[in-house]
Design an enzyme around this catalytic site. Structure first.
Site, PDB file in Angstrom:
ATOM      1  N   GLY A 182       0.752  -1.247   0.000  1.00 52.31           N
ATOM      2  CA  GLY A 182       0.000   0.000   0.000  1.00 52.31           C
ATOM      3  C   GLY A 182       0.775   1.285   0.000  1.00 52.31           C
ATOM      4  O   GLY A 182       0.173   2.364  -0.139  1.00 52.31           O
ATOM      5  N   GLU A 186       4.043  -6.658   1.550  1.00 50.29           N
ATOM      6  CA  GLU A 186       3.504  -7.025   0.234  1.00 50.29           C
ATOM      7  C   GLU A 186       3.369  -5.818  -0.686  1.00 50.29           C
ATOM      8  O   GLU A 186       2.271  -5.488  -1.138  1.00 50.29           O
ATOM      9  CB  GLU A 186       2.106  -7.642   0.407  1.00 50.29           C
ATOM     10  CG  GLU A 186       2.021  -8.838   1.323  1.00 50.29           C
ATOM     11  CD  GLU A 186       0.577  -9.218   1.661  1.00 50.29           C
ATOM     12  OE1 GLU A 186      -0.354  -8.401   1.451  1.00 50.29           O
ATOM     13  OE2 GLU A 186       0.389 -10.336   2.137  1.00 50.29           O
ATOM     14  N   PRO A 187       4.456  -5.123  -0.972  1.00 44.18           N
ATOM     15  CA  PRO A 187       4.327  -3.963  -1.866  1.00 44.18           C
ATOM     16  C   PRO A 187       4.100  -4.401  -3.311  1.00 44.18           C
ATOM     17  O   PRO A 187       4.699  -5.378  -3.768  1.00 44.18           O
ATOM     18  CB  PRO A 187       5.673  -3.254  -1.716  1.00 44.18           C
ATOM     19  CG  PRO A 187       6.632  -4.329  -1.328  1.00 44.18           C
ATOM     20  CD  PRO A 187       5.845  -5.346  -0.548  1.00 44.18           C
ATOM     21  N   GLY A 188       3.239  -3.709  -4.004  1.00 45.28           N
ATOM     22  CA  GLY A 188       3.012  -3.962  -5.421  1.00 45.28           C
ATOM     23  C   GLY A 188       3.296  -2.696  -6.212  1.00 45.28           C
ATOM     24  O   GLY A 188       4.259  -2.606  -6.969  1.00 45.28           O
ATOM     25  N   ARG A 189       2.450  -1.690  -5.976  1.00 47.30           N
ATOM     26  CA  ARG A 189       2.517  -0.455  -6.748  1.00 47.30           C
ATOM     27  C   ARG A 189       3.904   0.199  -6.691  1.00 47.30           C
ATOM     28  O   ARG A 189       4.421   0.653  -7.700  1.00 47.30           O
ATOM     29  CB  ARG A 189       1.470   0.532  -6.211  1.00 47.30           C
ATOM     30  CG  ARG A 189       1.314   1.787  -7.044  1.00 47.30           C
ATOM     31  CD  ARG A 189       0.389   2.790  -6.338  1.00 47.30           C
ATOM     32  NE  ARG A 189      -0.873   2.226  -5.950  1.00 47.30           N
ATOM     33  CZ  ARG A 189      -1.981   2.215  -6.706  1.00 47.30           C
ATOM     34  NH1 ARG A 189      -1.968   2.790  -7.885  1.00 47.30           N
ATOM     35  NH2 ARG A 189      -3.096   1.662  -6.265  1.00 47.30           N
ATOM     36  N   ARG A 229      -6.874   3.221 -15.341  1.00 49.04           N
ATOM     37  CA  ARG A 229      -6.803   3.965 -14.080  1.00 49.04           C
ATOM     38  C   ARG A 229      -7.455   5.355 -14.136  1.00 49.04           C
ATOM     39  O   ARG A 229      -8.185   5.710 -13.212  1.00 49.04           O
ATOM     40  CB  ARG A 229      -5.364   4.052 -13.571  1.00 49.04           C
ATOM     41  CG  ARG A 229      -4.756   2.669 -13.285  1.00 49.04           C
ATOM     42  CD  ARG A 229      -3.416   2.735 -12.588  1.00 49.04           C
ATOM     43  NE  ARG A 229      -3.551   3.298 -11.261  1.00 49.04           N
ATOM     44  CZ  ARG A 229      -3.317   4.543 -10.947  1.00 49.04           C
ATOM     45  NH1 ARG A 229      -2.853   5.390 -11.826  1.00 49.04           N
ATOM     46  NH2 ARG A 229      -3.535   4.958  -9.725  1.00 49.04           N
ATOM     47  N   CYS A 268     -15.696   4.281 -27.636  1.00 49.05           N
ATOM     48  CA  CYS A 268     -16.935   5.052 -27.685  1.00 49.05           C
ATOM     49  C   CYS A 268     -17.540   5.276 -26.305  1.00 49.05           C
ATOM     50  O   CYS A 268     -18.652   4.828 -26.022  1.00 49.05           O
ATOM     51  CB  CYS A 268     -17.944   4.330 -28.573  1.00 49.05           C
ATOM     52  SG  CYS A 268     -17.223   3.863 -30.129  1.00 49.05           S
ATOM     53  N   GLU A 269     -16.782   5.904 -25.424  1.00 53.97           N
ATOM     54  CA  GLU A 269     -17.293   6.305 -24.113  1.00 53.97           C
ATOM     55  C   GLU A 269     -16.587   7.590 -23.741  1.00 53.97           C
ATOM     56  O   GLU A 269     -15.377   7.698 -23.939  1.00 53.97           O
ATOM     57  CB  GLU A 269     -16.929   5.267 -23.033  1.00 53.97           C
ATOM     58  CG  GLU A 269     -17.621   3.961 -23.190  1.00 53.97           C
ATOM     59  CD  GLU A 269     -17.587   3.136 -21.908  1.00 53.97           C
ATOM     60  OE1 GLU A 269     -17.406   3.715 -20.817  1.00 53.97           O
ATOM     61  OE2 GLU A 269     -17.754   1.919 -22.024  1.00 53.97           O
ATOM     62  N   TYR A 293      -0.945  -1.819 -12.078  1.00 55.37           N
ATOM     63  CA  TYR A 293      -2.379  -1.738 -12.349  1.00 55.37           C
ATOM     64  C   TYR A 293      -2.627  -1.145 -13.737  1.00 55.37           C
ATOM     65  O   TYR A 293      -3.583  -0.421 -13.952  1.00 55.37           O
ATOM     66  CB  TYR A 293      -3.106  -0.967 -11.220  1.00 55.37           C
ATOM     67  CG  TYR A 293      -2.785  -1.558  -9.861  1.00 55.37           C
ATOM     68  CD1 TYR A 293      -3.294  -2.798  -9.491  1.00 55.37           C
ATOM     69  CD2 TYR A 293      -1.916  -0.919  -8.978  1.00 55.37           C
ATOM     70  CE1 TYR A 293      -2.954  -3.378  -8.280  1.00 55.37           C
ATOM     71  CE2 TYR A 293      -1.577  -1.492  -7.752  1.00 55.37           C
ATOM     72  CZ  TYR A 293      -2.098  -2.719  -7.414  1.00 55.37           C
ATOM     73  OH  TYR A 293      -1.760  -3.295  -6.217  1.00 55.37           O
TER      74      TYR A 293
END
Ligand SMILES: *Cc1c(COP(=O)(O)O)cnc(C)c1O
Length: 421
Positions: A239, A275-278, A314, A346-347, A375
């Site tokens: 986190g 548990e770092p990811g980002r 994101r 198309c959004e 991510y």
């Protein structure tokens, strides 16, 4: 610091010009830097130096096997949140005793896969899940090592979609019920209770919420020990946030985070897992895209890219900001103008940035989204029948495609037409 810098007027990934990769694989694509991945892992590993610890990379952030292997070779364990991630980590050569299984809805099949292949521990999130792990373990004649994820009810002060440590969130068991739930776990013969797990959210930009949570974990450790549980491992989750812009206040550094961990938990003599990811993958990757059209609207101009929300979700999903830069370095003093930077889907949600100042650009020019390593590729889809974009890994002056762009035939032939049609 990362390894995506301008040299002689052109953006490089380590020693490889981005334009060279674009010429070889076409746009859009993701590119990752080996040196940045290794450096970020080492920052965490060093931050816990002197304490028995394992940094388990949260592979949901970026799970290409080449990335996993790079980190595993540097010494990382893996934090997985599905049976698929478990098998992917194993395929990348990570041994079971370095894989931690997190997640709020592990199925009996996933539990069986992990117990059969070997697992460091399950982070258990509820009593029904505990019962299933126990039953599967007994069935296999094994004992499953577990921690129990507690929900410390702290405000992580992050985006609501990625806050996980408040009592209203679906994660973990309330810390107030811990004694009861640990007693139940201790009574189940298929389980061995080894520790406590906590994870309060993602992209945290202050240490305070972590410190509040870890202080509660320290108290809980002492309480559970006094109740007869041999608590010897603390999994502190991931986190820690990253800077998404060059200008804003930098989040705390891993070394500060590590010092805070030692201060709040060091006296307990537990093995520490994080548990770092980002923070490991985020600034180790770019998404590179080409301008298809520069379109003049009534009151604003648009840069229409060949990358879209299905490739990098994101901004659409979390209102996230990515710095966006021209791959050809703008000349000093060149006039920048505001554009809405959009994809072709198309959004209206397919907008990466509104009124973002950019140097003059034309059709075919390359641009890069910074901080897209985490991510990014993992959350991409083939919405609008747009192929998943390739992933490329750079290492010094070499690069390799680590996931190919599928052909349209491969995508289309995945459908099967029922016999009645
Ligand atoms: C998502 C997640 C992580 C990683 O979070 P980052 O913000 O990427 O560091 C770690 N542990 C668990 C249980 C998670 O769900």
């Amino acid at each position: 610091m990362d390894h995506f810098l301008y040299r002689d007027g052109a953006l490089f990934a380590e020693d490889v010009p981005i334009s060279e990769i674009a010429a070889a694989v076409g746009t859009p694509f993701y590119v990752y830097s080996t040196a940045t991945l290794q450096r970020h892992f080492k920052l965490f590993d060093d931050a816990l130096d002197g304490t028995d610890h394992l940094v388990c990379y949260a592979m949901k952030a970026a799970s290409n096997q080449a990335i996993l292997k790079t980190l595993a070779q540097a010494g990382a364990g893996m934090d997985v949140v599905s049976g698929g991630e478990y098998l992917r980590a194993k395929a990348a050569g990570v041994p079971g005793d370095k894989i931690v299984f997190s997640g709020v809805g592990k199925t009996a099949d996933e539990i069986r896969t992990a117990l059969t292949g070997g697992i460091r521990q399950f982070n258990v999130e509820s009593e029904p899940e505990m019962q299933v792990i126990n039953a599967v373990a007994l069935d296999l004649g094994k004992v499953a090592p577990i921690t129990i994820r507690v929900n410390p009810d702290v405000d992580a002060k992050t985006h609501a979609k990625i806050a996980t440590g408040k009592s209203e969130n679906k994660f973990g068991i309330p810390i107030s019920r811990a004694s009861e739930v640990y007693a139940l776990a201790a009574s189940l013969p298929g389980l061995e209770v080894i520790g406590i797990d906590v994870h309060i959210g993602s992209q945290l930009t202050e240490l305070e919420p972590f410190e509040l949570a870890y202080t509660k974990v320290a108290e809980l450790t002492e309480r559970l020990r006094s109740e007869g549980h041999n608590i010897r491992r603390l999994d502190l989750g991931g986190g820690l946030g990253i800077p998404y812009t060059r200008s804003n206040d930098a989040p705390p550094l891993p070394v500060e985070y590590g010092a805070m961990i030692q201060k709040t938990l060091g006296h307990l003599g537990c093995e520490i897992e994080i548990e770092p990811g980002r923070l490991i993958a985020g600034n180790a990757g770019l998404m590179v895209s080409s301008v298809i059209y520069v379109k003049s609207g009534e009151d604003r101009d648009f840069l229409i890219l060949d990358g879209a929300m299905n490739d990098l979700i994101r901004p659409a999903m979390y209102e996230a900001h990515h710095d966006i830069v021209a791959v050809e370095e703008p000349a000093a003093g060149v006039e920048q103008r505001p554009y809405d930077i959009v994809g072709p889907v198309c959004e209206t949600g397919d907008t990466f940035a509104r009124q973002r100042n950019m140097p003059p650009l034309k059709s075919g020019d390359l641009i890069a989204f910074r901080s897209a390593g985490a991510y990014g590729a993992v959350m991409s889809s083939e919405y609008n029948t747009r192929p998943l974009i390739p992933e490329v890994l750079v290492n010094g002056d070499q690069f390799a495609v680590i996931r190919e762009r599928p052909s349209f035939d491969e995508i289309i032939n995945r459908d099967t037409i029922p016999g009645w049609l």
